[in-house]
Design a protein around this motif. Structure first.
Motif, PDB file in Angstrom:
ATOM      1  N   SER A   1      43.076  -9.595  -1.149  1.00  0.00           N
ATOM      2  CA  SER A   1      43.511 -10.381   0.001  1.00  0.00           C
ATOM      3  C   SER A   1      42.594 -10.161   1.199  1.00  0.00           C
ATOM      4  CB  SER A   1      44.952 -10.014   0.359  1.00  0.00           C
ATOM      5  OG  SER A   1      45.405 -10.761   1.460  1.00  0.00           O
ATOM      6  N   ARG A   2      42.194  -8.913   1.444  1.00  0.00           N
ATOM      7  CA  ARG A   2      41.281  -8.642   2.561  1.00  0.00           C
ATOM      8  C   ARG A   2      39.922  -9.280   2.319  1.00  0.00           C
ATOM      9  NH1 ARG A   2      43.276  -3.474   1.756  1.00  0.00           N
ATOM     10  NH2 ARG A   2      41.230  -2.735   1.068  1.00  0.00           N
ATOM     11  N   LEU A   3      39.471  -9.252   1.068  1.00  0.00           N
ATOM     12  CA  LEU A   3      38.202  -9.903   0.749  1.00  0.00           C
ATOM     13  C   LEU A   3      38.274 -11.402   1.021  1.00  0.00           C
ATOM     14  CD1 LEU A   3      35.351  -9.899  -0.517  1.00  0.00           C
ATOM     15  CD2 LEU A   3      36.459 -10.166  -2.755  1.00  0.00           C
ATOM     16  N   ALA A   4      39.383 -12.043   0.673  1.00  0.00           N
ATOM     17  CA  ALA A   4      39.537 -13.481   0.915  1.00  0.00           C
ATOM     18  C   ALA A   4      39.444 -13.793   2.403  1.00  0.00           C
ATOM     19  CB  ALA A   4      40.874 -13.960   0.342  1.00  0.00           C
ATOM     20  N   LEU A   5      40.090 -12.974   3.234  1.00  0.00           N
ATOM     21  CA  LEU A   5      40.044 -13.217   4.679  1.00  0.00           C
ATOM     22  C   LEU A   5      38.626 -13.029   5.214  1.00  0.00           C
ATOM     23  CD1 LEU A   5      43.345 -11.452   5.797  1.00  0.00           C
ATOM     24  CD2 LEU A   5      42.956 -13.869   5.387  1.00  0.00           C
ATOM     25  N   CYS A   6      37.922 -12.004   4.726  1.00  0.00           N
ATOM     26  CA  CYS A   6      36.559 -11.781   5.200  1.00  0.00           C
ATOM     27  C   CYS A   6      35.632 -12.916   4.783  1.00  0.00           C
ATOM     28  CB  CYS A   6      36.046 -10.453   4.649  1.00  0.00           C
ATOM     29  SG  CYS A   6      36.774  -8.999   5.433  1.00  0.00           S
ATOM     30  N   VAL A   7      35.756 -13.372   3.547  1.00  0.00           N
ATOM     31  CA  VAL A   7      34.922 -14.490   3.095  1.00  0.00           C
ATOM     32  C   VAL A   7      35.199 -15.732   3.931  1.00  0.00           C
ATOM     33  CG1 VAL A   7      34.485 -16.043   1.160  1.00  0.00           C
ATOM     34  CG2 VAL A   7      34.657 -13.598   0.753  1.00  0.00           C
ATOM     35  N   CYS A   8      36.455 -15.945   4.273  1.00  0.00           N
ATOM     36  CA  CYS A   8      36.831 -17.113   5.078  1.00  0.00           C
ATOM     37  C   CYS A   8      36.187 -17.041   6.467  1.00  0.00           C
ATOM     38  CB  CYS A   8      38.354 -17.176   5.183  1.00  0.00           C
ATOM     39  SG  CYS A   8      39.006 -18.778   5.662  1.00  0.00           S
ATOM     40  N   VAL A   9      36.268 -15.867   7.102  1.00  0.00           N
ATOM     41  CA  VAL A   9      35.689 -15.713   8.451  1.00  0.00           C
ATOM     42  C   VAL A   9      34.170 -15.805   8.401  1.00  0.00           C
ATOM     43  CG1 VAL A   9      35.416 -14.101  10.363  1.00  0.00           C
ATOM     44  CG2 VAL A   9      37.651 -14.370   9.281  1.00  0.00           C
ATOM     45  N   VAL A  10      33.566 -15.137   7.414  1.00  0.00           N
ATOM     46  CA  VAL A  10      32.105 -15.141   7.302  1.00  0.00           C
ATOM     47  C   VAL A  10      31.591 -16.556   7.046  1.00  0.00           C
ATOM     48  CG1 VAL A  10      30.247 -14.449   5.765  1.00  0.00           C
ATOM     49  CG2 VAL A  10      31.819 -12.740   6.635  1.00  0.00           C
ATOM     50  N   ASN A  11      32.305 -17.308   6.232  1.00  0.00           N
ATOM     51  CA  ASN A  11      31.891 -18.680   5.949  1.00  0.00           C
ATOM     52  C   ASN A  11      31.944 -19.551   7.196  1.00  0.00           C
ATOM     53  OD1 ASN A  11      31.489 -21.162   4.235  1.00  0.00           O
ATOM     54  ND2 ASN A  11      33.574 -21.552   4.928  1.00  0.00           N
ATOM     55  N   PHE A  12      32.915 -19.302   8.055  1.00  0.00           N
ATOM     56  CA  PHE A  12      33.110 -20.172   9.222  1.00  0.00           C
ATOM     57  C   PHE A  12      32.162 -19.805  10.363  1.00  0.00           C
ATOM     58  CE2 PHE A  12      35.269 -21.984  12.895  1.00  0.00           C
ATOM     59  CZ  PHE A  12      35.681 -23.209  12.399  1.00  0.00           C
ATOM     60  N   HIS A  13      31.819 -18.525  10.499  1.00  0.00           N
ATOM     61  CA  HIS A  13      31.098 -18.095  11.698  1.00  0.00           C
ATOM     62  C   HIS A  13      29.719 -17.496  11.433  1.00  0.00           C
ATOM     63  CE1 HIS A  13      34.275 -18.803  14.602  1.00  0.00           C
ATOM     64  NE2 HIS A  13      35.130 -18.285  13.743  1.00  0.00           N
ATOM     65  N   HIS A  14      29.317 -17.304  10.190  1.00  0.00           N
ATOM     66  CA  HIS A  14      28.070 -16.584   9.958  1.00  0.00           C
ATOM     67  C   HIS A  14      27.192 -17.257   8.916  1.00  0.00           C
ATOM     68  CE1 HIS A  14      28.784 -13.024  12.453  1.00  0.00           C
ATOM     69  NE2 HIS A  14      30.049 -13.233  12.167  1.00  0.00           N
ATOM     70  N   GLY A  15      27.060 -18.546   9.022  1.00  0.00           N
ATOM     71  CA  GLY A  15      26.071 -19.220   8.191  1.00  0.00           C
ATOM     72  C   GLY A  15      26.597 -19.842   6.927  1.00  0.00           C
ATOM     73  N   GLY A  16      27.918 -19.933   6.780  1.00  0.00           N
ATOM     74  CA  GLY A  16      28.473 -20.670   5.658  1.00  0.00           C
ATOM     75  C   GLY A  16      28.204 -20.016   4.321  1.00  0.00           C
ATOM     76  N   VAL A  17      27.715 -20.820   3.391  1.00  0.00           N
ATOM     77  CA  VAL A  17      27.617 -20.378   2.000  1.00  0.00           C
ATOM     78  C   VAL A  17      26.584 -19.261   1.830  1.00  0.00           C
ATOM     79  CG1 VAL A  17      25.897 -22.112   1.379  1.00  0.00           C
ATOM     80  CG2 VAL A  17      27.444 -21.232  -0.363  1.00  0.00           C
ATOM     81  N   ARG A  18      25.537 -19.226   2.653  1.00  0.00           N
ATOM     82  CA  ARG A  18      24.563 -18.132   2.540  1.00  0.00           C
ATOM     83  C   ARG A  18      25.197 -16.798   2.895  1.00  0.00           C
ATOM     84  NH1 ARG A  18      20.360 -17.565   5.427  1.00  0.00           N
ATOM     85  NH2 ARG A  18      19.006 -16.799   3.776  1.00  0.00           N
ATOM     86  N   ALA A  19      25.996 -16.792   3.928  1.00  0.00           N
ATOM     87  CA  ALA A  19      26.677 -15.557   4.306  1.00  0.00           C
ATOM     88  C   ALA A  19      27.678 -15.134   3.242  1.00  0.00           C
ATOM     89  CB  ALA A  19      27.369 -15.737   5.655  1.00  0.00           C
ATOM     90  N   VAL A  20      28.351 -16.099   2.631  1.00  0.00           N
ATOM     91  CA  VAL A  20      29.296 -15.775   1.564  1.00  0.00           C
ATOM     92  C   VAL A  20      28.569 -15.146   0.380  1.00  0.00           C
ATOM     93  CG1 VAL A  20      30.898 -16.775  -0.116  1.00  0.00           C
ATOM     94  CG2 VAL A  20      30.965 -17.529   2.261  1.00  0.00           C
ATOM     95  N   ALA A  21      27.429 -15.737   0.006  1.00  0.00           N
ATOM     96  CA  ALA A  21      26.660 -15.179  -1.103  1.00  0.00           C
ATOM     97  C   ALA A  21      26.180 -13.762  -0.782  1.00  0.00           C
ATOM     98  CB  ALA A  21      25.468 -16.086  -1.418  1.00  0.00           C
ATOM     99  N   HIS A  22      25.768 -13.545   0.465  1.00  0.00           N
ATOM    100  CA  HIS A  22      25.325 -12.212   0.874  1.00  0.00           C
ATOM    101  C   HIS A  22      26.468 -11.201   0.798  1.00  0.00           C
ATOM    102  CE1 HIS A  22      23.470  -9.534   4.273  1.00  0.00           C
ATOM    103  NE2 HIS A  22      23.440  -8.953   3.094  1.00  0.00           N
ATOM    104  N   LEU A  23      27.616 -11.562   1.342  1.00  0.00           N
ATOM    105  CA  LEU A  23      28.764 -10.648   1.317  1.00  0.00           C
ATOM    106  C   LEU A  23      29.199 -10.352  -0.108  1.00  0.00           C
ATOM    107  CD1 LEU A  23      31.020  -9.067   2.664  1.00  0.00           C
ATOM    108  CD2 LEU A  23      32.315 -11.201   2.892  1.00  0.00           C
ATOM    109  N   TRP A  24      29.207 -11.371  -0.952  1.00  0.00           N
ATOM    110  CA  TRP A  24      29.634 -11.151  -2.342  1.00  0.00           C
ATOM    111  C   TRP A  24      28.641 -10.242  -3.068  1.00  0.00           C
ATOM    112  CZ3 TRP A  24      33.516 -10.744  -5.194  1.00  0.00           C
ATOM    113  CH2 TRP A  24      33.466 -10.863  -6.585  1.00  0.00           C
ATOM    114  N   GLN A  25      27.367 -10.388  -2.801  1.00  0.00           N
ATOM    115  CA  GLN A  25      26.386  -9.510  -3.417  1.00  0.00           C
ATOM    116  C   GLN A  25      26.624  -8.064  -3.009  1.00  0.00           C
ATOM    117  OE1 GLN A  25      22.086 -10.552  -3.127  1.00  0.00           O
ATOM    118  NE2 GLN A  25      21.885  -8.569  -2.137  1.00  0.00           N
ATOM    119  N   GLU A  26      26.891  -7.832  -1.723  1.00  0.00           N
ATOM    120  CA  GLU A  26      27.169  -6.475  -1.259  1.00  0.00           C
ATOM    121  C   GLU A  26      28.458  -5.939  -1.875  1.00  0.00           C
ATOM    122  OE1 GLU A  26      25.304  -4.565   0.555  1.00  0.00           O
ATOM    123  OE2 GLU A  26      23.725  -6.019   0.992  1.00  0.00           O
ATOM    124  N   PHE A  27      29.438  -6.799  -2.035  1.00  0.00           N
ATOM    125  CA  PHE A  27      30.708  -6.361  -2.621  1.00  0.00           C
ATOM    126  C   PHE A  27      30.514  -5.930  -4.074  1.00  0.00           C
ATOM    127  CE2 PHE A  27      34.684  -7.131  -4.864  1.00  0.00           C
ATOM    128  CZ  PHE A  27      35.611  -6.514  -4.032  1.00  0.00           C
TER     129      PHE A  27
END
Length: 994
Positions: free
Chosen positions: A487-513
């Protein structure tokens, strides 16, 4: 008289008339052509053939008969507001006039008393219901109704309108033809329901028609102009129009009832500061606020969701002469109006934070790129030599080994690659900067601030109450607990997608995860925020995968700890009364005391010989291995030795995709005897392991001993009297255990005395962990979005519930129940429909907008501004009604608490108007500025702007067309706005005495 019949081929698809007349006509034509070239051949057309016009009338009559609209209608008088609050029903039928398509629609207000009485009951000289409704004053100016209901006040009517793709009826001849058809159809059928035809362009909403009764008729007429003539912009001019139209010959004229409504629009709401402030995401993500803030979804509207407030001031049931309203003076002061009502107009698609977050997150589902394609580089940059090392590591991981492989592993390779990526990557190339990324990782893994190997302290202090209904909402939505890592991961992906570059930021966060998951597996660090035990099949698949990885880490830690400490074996207790598939919970893999290299695929020949020899010695204790504890006071049936509970293996945990895969494999084995036997063997792996452990712990045992411990219901004990006359208890296997070819018997015969620590593992945690990590690394951002969508919707529902709790809006609670049920039904499907999921998000956005509207209205009416308590309660009810109802009456009109606030809002808005020229732009008529507001000082700014709309309703009952005719109802509804002037009249006349 003899008729020569000639039919139109266009009507009948060919020529059809008697053969005798055909031959005769041909003969005459031939004689005339031969004898006298100039003689004429005349033809007699059959006028008895139905024309298209007659067929259209007949079709209308058929529809009226089918809908049982023949005869007089019966109904009770309309109650106050019934036209708005009542339930309406519609029936639609398609009819054609030649090749022109029309739609005929029946609109009817449902009334219980009318349904119980027959329409055929007719009273002598009874007026049609429509004529009775013309004079009814209980439903003037209904806030929500069909336009014809508002203009004519009828409870039942029929409308004939052009079809969807047909042109409008514009020409005068076509309009007259349709009106003639309507009149004939009503006269032929005796229908007393008003029947109107839509003419002119559809956007103009111009209708004409009539209603017929016994000796009476009402004509419905309409005038529609872009701009009102100057002499008809006030009450006196409209009265002149009404009097001239009815042409009453009586002197003096019967009194005319007048109802007037002015509508004022408050558009400038800037005098009230909008309470919703958009969150400062820059400060939030720059590290100024703690990482825990990442778990909060935004909520509310960025702008005022109330675009306009409409105030309707009404003067009902006036009499001519009581009020003066002409081109130079007006008594109609809004503050003196006896009745006020308010409606709010919501902004179209207001910008709501939660709705935008959800919609942007939903758009990721349609992306097709992989993480490598999005980031523009390979996630793991390896050299050729290191790639070969990884392939060797994979082969080593999937094969049993007698030596540790801590140096040659995928994890070590990935960690070296991770260091190389971070070394080669420049800070500006990363979609997420390091400070924000560290904050996110700290929020996802708060145990990292302590010791990653032991997160029990953090977990115990942050768990919410688990007995609430909201906590268990994840069971319905198939998401994950709200306090879980998923659940926390879902919220972080949602915020990162909206405020930090969209899909590129999501891919970056998922790689780190994924790299973090790899690190925790390699270093035996339990994953924070996951419940222990097997994967919970009620949750989403991603949550199950993480739980599976956690199970692998737990088992690996247990073996490593056992090897270091040399602790004794512990395992689960056998089931007391269950079949072979049941296991008792509570015991974990940490009871194993042997290291990984002590698990063998098979036993050596020497050990087999030793095991065989020990089995031949029934009383041997030296070879007993893997004992946990004695099983009560039971002893072996063939030996006085106690029966020991063995240390056994836990069955392998499985996720839902593995279960589905296993089910498919078992189903493909077919129904043959061989397939059934192989299926049973595959399903009895756990049973065979337990049998081997039992044999190792209890040398000299038999199948009956195993059944007594493993499945007591299959060991039947009966009391018998022996030869000495003593009562003894004898036991035997149940009937199902004695079936020839029983799997238990076969498994017992093949089982060897092998303790659990030396058996082949039922659950290969190393292999399963690598499978999970590979699965995670292969997920695209779109796949990740689909996995996390239930968790995001779950969090959004909880957020809306939290916000609604402070507002207490009944409609929102009902809408939340509907949204939850809809989402639950969709998310249960493994591949939910994207379009329907988008509809769920739209519904959530609508609920968010309603809550924002409630807060806006509370701010405008100062509910929390310190008014008297009784006024606050009344204002609270008023605001609640504004959200629930289309139009709300103001108690006390302009002198009540709500009316006083509305008056102040209009005054403040008027003071913001810079000049009278700007006020004139809002006026519907040029001469309005001097008469609105009830003030004689033309230079002063009036309290109210010029009315945006005026509605005047005139009614009377006079004889038409002659003085000796019946006195019948007459009605004229007038609408005056800046861009429209409409007169809708219903004028009745006597058709017997005229």
């Amino acid at each position: 008289m003899l008729f020569h019949i000639f039919t139109d081929a266009a009507h009948h698809g060919g020529t059809s008339f008697p053969t005798m007349h055909l031959e005769r006509n041909k003969h005459r034509a031939k004689m005339a052509a031969d004898g006298d070239p100039e003689s004429e051949v005349f033809e007699i057309t059959d006028f008895t053939t139905a024309s298209e016009w007659e067929r259209f009338i007949s079709r209308v009559e058929e529809v009226l008969n089918d809908w049982k609209l023949i005869g007089s209608g019966v109904g009770k008088p309309l109650e106050k507001g019934e036209l708005t609050s009542g339930s309406w029903e519609e029936h639609t039928q398609e009819i054609n006039f030649a090749d022109f398509r029309f739609i005929i629609t029946h609109h009817c207000l449902k009334q219980e008393s009318a349904e119980s009485q027959s329409r055929d009951e007719q009273e002598e000289d009874a007026y049609p219901l429509a004529m009775q409704d013309l004079l009814c004053m209980n439903n003037d100016f209904p806030p929500r109704a069909h336009c014809l209901v508002r203009w004519f006040g009828v409870r039942e009517f029929l409308v004939i309108s052009p079809g969807a793709n047909c042109e409008a009826v514009v020409s005068e001849s076509k309009c007259n033809l349709l009106l003639s058809s309507v009149s004939i159809a009503l006269a032929n059928t005796g229908c007393q329901v008003p029947l109107l035809v839509q003419i002119q362009q559809k956007w103009r909403k111009v209708y004409a028609g009539e209603c017929q009764g016994p000796g009476v008729r009402t004509d419905f007429e309409m005038v529609h102009l872009r701009k009102a003539p100057g002499q008809y912009t006030h009450l006196s001019g409209l009265l002149d129009v009404f009097k001239n139209k009815i042409g009453c010959p009586l002197t003096p004229l019967p009194p005319i009832s007048i109802s007037i409504r002015f509508t004022f629009v408050l558009q400038d709401g800037q005098q009230c500061s909008w309470p919703q402030q958009p969150p400062d995401f820059d400060a939030l993500l720059a590290g100024e606020v703690g990482g825990v803030e990442f778990g909060k979804l935004p909520f509310g509207a960025c702008e005022d969701p109330i675009s306009e407030l409409h105030l309707a001031t009404t003067w009902p049931n006036l009499t001519e002469g009581i009020v003066v309203d002409n081109d130079v003076y007006s008594d109609l002061d809004p503050l003196q109006a006896p009745h006020w009502s308010v409606r709010v107009r919501k902004a179209d698609n207001p910008q709501c934070l939660l709705g935008e977050f959800l919609m942007e997150f939903f758009k990721l589902c349609c992306r097709k790129e992989t993480s490598e394609e999005i980031l523009g580089r390979s996630a793991v940059e390896e050299e050729g030599k290191e790639n070969s090392d990884i392939s060797q590591a994979l082969s080593k991981l999937t094969e049993p080994a007698a030596v540790p492989i801590h140096k040659l592993s995928v994890s070590s390779m990935v960690h070296s690659a991770r260091k190389r990526i971070r070394r080669n990557r420049r800070a500006e190339e990363s979609p997420i900067n390091n400070d924000v990324l560290n904050s996110i990782l700290l929020y996802l893994f708060p145990d990292a601030a302590l010791d990653k190997a032991d997160s029990s302290e953090v977990r115990s202090t942050q768990e919410p109450a688990r007995d609430s209904e909201d906590y268990h909402l994840y069971n319905q939505l198939k998401s994950a607990p709200s306090d879980s890592l998923t659940s926390r991961l879902a919220l972080c992906v949602c915020v990162v997608n909206f405020h930090h570059g969209g899909v590129r930021a999501v891919a970056h966060l998922w790689q780190e995860f994924v790299l973090e998951m790899r690190y925790r597996w390699e270093n035996n660090c339990l994953i924070y925020g996951l419940a222990g035990g097997a994967p919970d099949l009620r949750c989403c698949l991603l949550h199950q995968k993480l739980q599976m990885l956690n199970c692998c880490i737990e088992r690996k830690r247990a073996r490593d700890d056992g090897r270091k400490s040399g602790a004794s074996d512990r395992s689960r207790l056998g089931p007391e009364s269950a079949g072979p598939a049941e296991v008792s919970p509570g015991k974990s893999w940490d009871s194993w005391s042997d290291s990984e290299e002590e698990f063998f695929e098979c036993l050596s020949d020497t050990e087999e010989m030793k095991d065989t020899e020990s089995e031949k010695k029934p009383g041997s204790k030296s070879r007993a291995e893997g004992r946990l504890q004695p099983h009560g006071k039971l002893t072996l049936l063939k030996s006085p030795e106690p029966l020991y509970i063995p240390v056994t293996q836990e069955p392998a945990p499985m996720t839902e995709d593995l279960l589905e895969e296993q089910s498919e494999v078992l189903a493909k084995l077919g129904t043959s005897a061989e397939g059934a036997h192989l299926r049973a063997r595959m399903q009895s792996a756990c049973l065979l392991s337990d049998m081997e452990s039992f044999k190792a712990a209890n040398p000299g045992c038999c199948l009956e001993d195993f059944v007594r411990w493993y499945s007591p219901r299959d060991y039947v004990e009966e009391e018998e009297v022996d030869e000495a006359g003593q009562t003894v208890v004898r036991g035997d296997l149940s009937a199902r255990m004695k079936i020839p070819g029983n799997m238990w018997v076969e498994a017992w015969e093949t089982a060897k005395a092998t303790p659990a620590r030396r058996q082949k593992r039922l659950f290969d945690d190393t292999k399963e962990a690598e499978k999970v990590l590979h699965y995670l690394s292969q997920q695209k951002p779109s796949d990740l979005t689909r996995h996390l969508m239930p968790c995001v919707l779950h969090a959004a529902l909880l957020k809306i519930k939290e916000e609604e709790a402070t507002e207490d809006i009944a409609s929102v609670r009902k809408a939340l129940q509907q949204v939850t049920a809809h989402a639950s039904k969709l998310l249960r499907h493994p591949n939910p429909d994207f379009k329907k999921l988008e509809d769920v998000i739209v519904q959530m956005s609508a609920v968010e907008a309603v809550i924002a509207c409630s807060r806006s209205l509370k701010a405008k009416f100062g509910i929390a501004g310190g008014q008297r308590e009784d006024d606050t309660d009344e204002l609270q009810r008023f605001v609640s009604c504004l959200l629930e109802e289309p139009e709300v009456s103001v108690v006390g009109a302009g002198r009540g608490p709500a009316g006083s606030i509305i008056h102040k809002l209009f005054v403040s808005s008027q003071r913001l108007v810079d000049s009278s020229d700007e006020a004139a732009l809002l006026a519907p008529m040029e001469d309005e500025a001097g008469r609105s507001g009830g003030t004689d000082d033309r230079k002063a700014v009036p309290d109210f702007p010029p009315p945006a709309g005026r509605e005047v309703l005139l009614r009377t009952c006079v004889p038409r067309p002659a003085p000796y005719s019946k006195a019948l109802p007459q009605r004229l509804f007038c609408v005056l706005t800046r861009d429209e002037f409409r007169l809708a009249g219903a004028f009745s006349s006597d058709t017997c005495f005229f």
